[in-house]
Scaffold this motif. Structure first.
Motif, PDB file in Angstrom:
ATOM      1  N   GLU A 174       1.143  -0.982   0.264  1.00  0.00           N
ATOM      2  CA  GLU A 174      -0.092  -0.463  -0.623  1.00  0.00           C
ATOM      3  C   GLU A 174       0.741   1.607   0.374  1.00  0.00           C
ATOM      4  N   ALA A 175       2.094   0.978   0.844  1.00  0.00           N
ATOM      5  CA  ALA A 175       2.627   2.633   1.011  1.00  0.00           C
ATOM      6  C   ALA A 175       3.543   2.826  -0.747  1.00  0.00           C
ATOM      7  N   ASN A 176       4.079   1.341  -1.303  1.00  0.00           N
ATOM      8  CA  ASN A 176       5.070   2.027  -2.600  1.00  0.00           C
ATOM      9  C   ASN A 176       3.842   2.311  -3.220  1.00  0.00           C
ATOM     10  N   ASN A 177       2.398   1.533  -3.189  1.00  0.00           N
ATOM     11  CA  ASN A 177       1.383   1.995  -4.302  1.00  0.00           C
ATOM     12  C   ASN A 177       1.598   3.683  -4.144  1.00  0.00           C
ATOM     13  N   LEU A 178       1.446   4.102  -2.913  1.00  0.00           N
ATOM     14  CA  LEU A 178       1.612   6.097  -2.419  1.00  0.00           C
ATOM     15  C   LEU A 178       2.423   5.969  -3.254  1.00  0.00           C
ATOM     16  N   ALA A 179       3.278   5.291  -2.808  1.00  0.00           N
ATOM     17  CA  ALA A 179       4.868   6.505  -3.217  1.00  0.00           C
ATOM     18  C   ALA A 179       4.995   6.457  -4.500  1.00  0.00           C
ATOM     19  N   ALA A 180       4.750   5.539  -5.792  1.00  0.00           N
ATOM     20  CA  ALA A 180       4.788   5.123  -6.906  1.00  0.00           C
ATOM     21  C   ALA A 180       3.697   6.479  -7.493  1.00  0.00           C
ATOM     22  N   ARG A 181       2.427   6.464  -7.145  1.00  0.00           N
ATOM     23  CA  ARG A 181       1.744   7.574  -7.148  1.00  0.00           C
ATOM     24  C   ARG A 181       1.762   8.865  -6.784  1.00  0.00           C
ATOM     25  N   LEU A 182       2.708   9.478  -6.008  1.00  0.00           N
ATOM     26  CA  LEU A 182       3.707  10.526  -5.488  1.00  0.00           C
ATOM     27  C   LEU A 182       4.133  10.950  -6.340  1.00  0.00           C
ATOM     28  N   GLY A 183       5.590   9.987  -6.511  1.00  0.00           N
ATOM     29  CA  GLY A 183       6.527  10.199  -7.423  1.00  0.00           C
ATOM     30  C   GLY A 183       6.265  10.986  -8.469  1.00  0.00           C
ATOM     31  N   LYS A 184       5.326   9.659  -9.152  1.00  0.00           N
ATOM     32  CA  LYS A 184       5.208   9.989 -10.569  1.00  0.00           C
ATOM     33  C   LYS A 184       4.475  11.733 -10.979  1.00  0.00           C
ATOM     34  N   ALA A 185       3.389  11.841  -9.694  1.00  0.00           N
ATOM     35  CA  ALA A 185       2.679  12.738 -10.074  1.00  0.00           C
ATOM     36  C   ALA A 185       3.474  14.154  -9.501  1.00  0.00           C
ATOM     37  N   TYR A 186       4.117  14.544  -8.897  1.00  0.00           N
ATOM     38  CA  TYR A 186       6.031  15.105  -8.196  1.00  0.00           C
ATOM     39  C   TYR A 186       6.550  15.546  -9.662  1.00  0.00           C
ATOM     40  N   CYS A 187       6.990  14.376 -10.237  1.00  0.00           N
ATOM     41  CA  CYS A 187       7.949  14.455 -11.402  1.00  0.00           C
ATOM     42  C   CYS A 187       6.906  15.400 -12.527  1.00  0.00           C
ATOM     43  N   ILE A 188       5.477  15.291 -12.597  1.00  0.00           N
ATOM     44  CA  ILE A 188       4.631  15.518 -13.572  1.00  0.00           C
ATOM     45  C   ILE A 188       4.711  17.236 -13.432  1.00  0.00           C
ATOM     46  N   SER A 189       4.842  16.948 -12.200  1.00  0.00           N
ATOM     47  CA  SER A 189       4.223  19.030 -11.812  1.00  0.00           C
ATOM     48  C   SER A 189       5.659  19.222 -12.478  1.00  0.00           C
ATOM     49  N   CYS A 190       7.144  19.279 -11.965  1.00  0.00           N
ATOM     50  CA  CYS A 190       8.049  19.712 -12.105  1.00  0.00           C
ATOM     51  C   CYS A 190       7.866  20.261 -14.056  1.00  0.00           C
ATOM     52  N   ALA A 191       7.859  18.956 -14.355  1.00  0.00           N
ATOM     53  CA  ALA A 191       7.880  19.582 -15.537  1.00  0.00           C
ATOM     54  C   ALA A 191       7.416  20.003 -16.093  1.00  0.00           C
ATOM     55  N   PHE A 192       5.804  20.061 -15.962  1.00  0.00           N
ATOM     56  CA  PHE A 192       4.909  21.405 -16.526  1.00  0.00           C
ATOM     57  C   PHE A 192       5.605  23.268 -16.274  1.00  0.00           C
ATOM     58  N   THR A 193       6.308  22.686 -14.852  1.00  0.00           N
ATOM     59  CA  THR A 193       6.968  24.485 -14.474  1.00  0.00           C
ATOM     60  C   THR A 193       8.093  24.636 -15.142  1.00  0.00           C
ATOM     61  N   GLY A 194       8.941  23.372 -15.571  1.00  0.00           N
ATOM     62  CA  GLY A 194       9.711  23.309 -16.980  1.00  0.00           C
ATOM     63  C   GLY A 194       8.789  23.776 -18.426  1.00  0.00           C
ATOM     64  N   LEU A 195       8.537  23.822 -18.592  1.00  0.00           N
ATOM     65  CA  LEU A 195       7.309  23.590 -19.553  1.00  0.00           C
ATOM     66  C   LEU A 195       7.194  24.935 -19.930  1.00  0.00           C
ATOM     67  N   TYR A 196       6.532  25.889 -18.783  1.00  0.00           N
ATOM     68  CA  TYR A 196       5.545  26.975 -18.355  1.00  0.00           C
ATOM     69  C   TYR A 196       6.943  28.430 -18.918  1.00  0.00           C
ATOM     70  N   PHE A 197       8.095  27.789 -18.583  1.00  0.00           N
ATOM     71  CA  PHE A 197       9.621  28.325 -18.933  1.00  0.00           C
ATOM     72  C   PHE A 197       9.688  28.695 -19.733  1.00  0.00           C
ATOM     73  N   PHE A 198       9.907  27.422 -20.730  1.00  0.00           N
ATOM     74  CA  PHE A 198      10.425  27.977 -21.935  1.00  0.00           C
ATOM     75  C   PHE A 198       9.855  28.433 -22.992  1.00  0.00           C
ATOM     76  N   LEU A 199       8.259  27.293 -22.880  1.00  0.00           N
ATOM     77  CA  LEU A 199       7.025  27.950 -24.007  1.00  0.00           C
ATOM     78  C   LEU A 199       6.436  28.615 -23.752  1.00  0.00           C
ATOM     79  N   GLY A 200       6.482  30.513 -22.678  1.00  0.00           N
ATOM     80  CA  GLY A 200       5.822  30.897 -22.422  1.00  0.00           C
ATOM     81  C   GLY A 200       6.460  32.610 -23.611  1.00  0.00           C
TER      82      GLY A 200
END
Length: 385
Positions: A118-144
């Motif tokens: 259960e904990a590792n499923n949660l960690a996998a979801r959080l890790g993936k969501a965090y990586c995606i949020s960081c990617a969108f932040t970077g994407l915003y910088f150079f797409l603006g």
């Protein structure tokens, strides 16, 4: 379960690490691959054009503070890269240790598997969501800037070219081909920053959630000890619990050791960033678009800090709960020899396991303290204005 280990492995491999590289990195003698050096140089080199921009606009506080927030982010990423370079083999070994612990738990009738899965499923979801949020932040910088150029051409208006970040290069970075060269350079820097930041932070939260799950599994093992069984069997279970507890404490110590520079830098630099971004927010209250940008950036840096504070909090709480598990177990049915085992576990769990660096402790209380400080900054700057 495999998703988490796959995500962790991808994080390490994206950062240029493989299981066969590195030596005894705890002594600082790891193998520095070419990709690591290039990544570090890219991030460090970006400090020069940003500082040059600050020096060039030294009379414009708004531009200075806007650039400083990115300078601090870049500096924090450089510290994360250096820390990973020094302890990169420890990162891999810790991931392998958790994988082996999970495999052993499955082989022993799934004794810990409920908590850990259960904990590792949660960690996998959080890790993936965090990586995606960081990617969108970077994407915003150079797409603006690209979006602004396209819109200005569609409207037939004159648009002064902007780079994804406030930078001033020692060449003409407004006209072609200087602008294109500077833009590509900035994009590569952004990719490296986002990749390392999301990978290192994602690994921390996955390690922390793993440790919490194993501490919870240990608590269940202690509570479920049946002291009415044969003495040898009970003694074997208690010895196993003691070894398990010592192993978890050692893993927590290693986690604190390898992340100590990052935790210290995360708290210190985030505190500086909060002051800078709050100033930007207060001075742009009349611009909705500017507020959206600064609040988005503020949320991004606070999310990074929250990951470390949340991870440190759950390790601290669950390490203390081991002592509670002993107290609510059927210890009164144990003989004196068995009670000594329980007393040893209680003694080791009386002191919480903290993730800290210097005077900074990764906990939710300190995270809330920084949030309150941010609100105080808003009040202070408004009163000065």
């Amino acid at each position: 379960m495999a998703r988490l280990f796959l995500l962790q492995e991808i994080c390490l491999r994206v950062m240029g690490h493989s299981p066969n590289t590195g030596k005894d990195t705890r002594s600082g003698k790891g193998v520095f691959s070419f990709s690591h050096i290039i990544s570090l140089l890219f991030v460090i080199s970006a400090e020069y054009p940003m500082i040059s921009y600050i020096m060039y606009h030294n009379d414009d506080m708004e531009l200075i503070t806007a650039t400083l927030s990115v300078v601090f982010t870049n500096l924090l990423t450089a510290i994360k890269i250096i820390t990973f370079l020094v302890y990169k083999q420890d990162f891999w070994q810790m991931m392998q240790t958790f994988r082996q612990m999970h495999q052993q738990s499955v082989q022993t009738m799934g004794k810990q598997d409920g908590y850990v899965t259960e904990a590792n499923n949660l960690a996998a979801r959080l890790g993936k969501a965090y990586c995606i949020s960081c990617a969108f932040t970077g994407l915003y910088f150079f797409l603006g800037p690209i979006v602004k150029i396209i819109i200005s051409k569609m409207r037939g208006t004159i648009y002064i070219r902007e780079l994804p970040m406030n930078m001033k290069f020692p060449f003409n970075d407004v006209d072609s081909p200087g602008y294109e060269m500077a833009f590509v350079y900035t994009v590569f820097v952004t990719i490296v920053v986002v990749t390392y930041a999301s990978a290192v932070d994602g690994l921390f939260i996955s390690f922390a959630i793993n440790l919490r799950a194993h501490f919870q599994a240990l608590q269940q093992d202690i509570r479920n000890v049946d002291f009415m069984k044969a003495e040898k069997k009970v003694q074997s279970e208690l010895i196993s619990a003691v070894d398990y507890h010592v192993h978890l404490l050692n893993l927590s110590t290693i986690l604190r050791f390898i992340y100590m520079p990052i935790v210290f830098a995360q708290f210190l630099i985030t505190s500086l960033q909060v002051g800078v971004i709050i100033y930007q927010i207060v001075t742009h209250m009349s611009s909705i678009m500017a507020l959206l940008v600064y609040f988005s950036f503020f949320g991004s840096i606070m999310l990074q800090l929250f990951i470390y504070c949340y991870g440190g909090e759950i390790i601290k709480v669950e390490s203390l709960q081991v002592s509670v598990a002993v107290q609510i177990s059927k210890w009164h049915l144990a003989n004196p020899k068995q009670r000594r085992f329980l007393a040893f576990i209680m003694l080791r769990s009386q002191k919480e396991m903290l993730i800290k660096a210097g005077f900074y402790e990764a906990s939710l209380a300190n995270f809330l303290s920084i949030c309150r400080t941010a609100l105080s900054f808003i009040t202070l700057i408004q009163s000065i204005e």
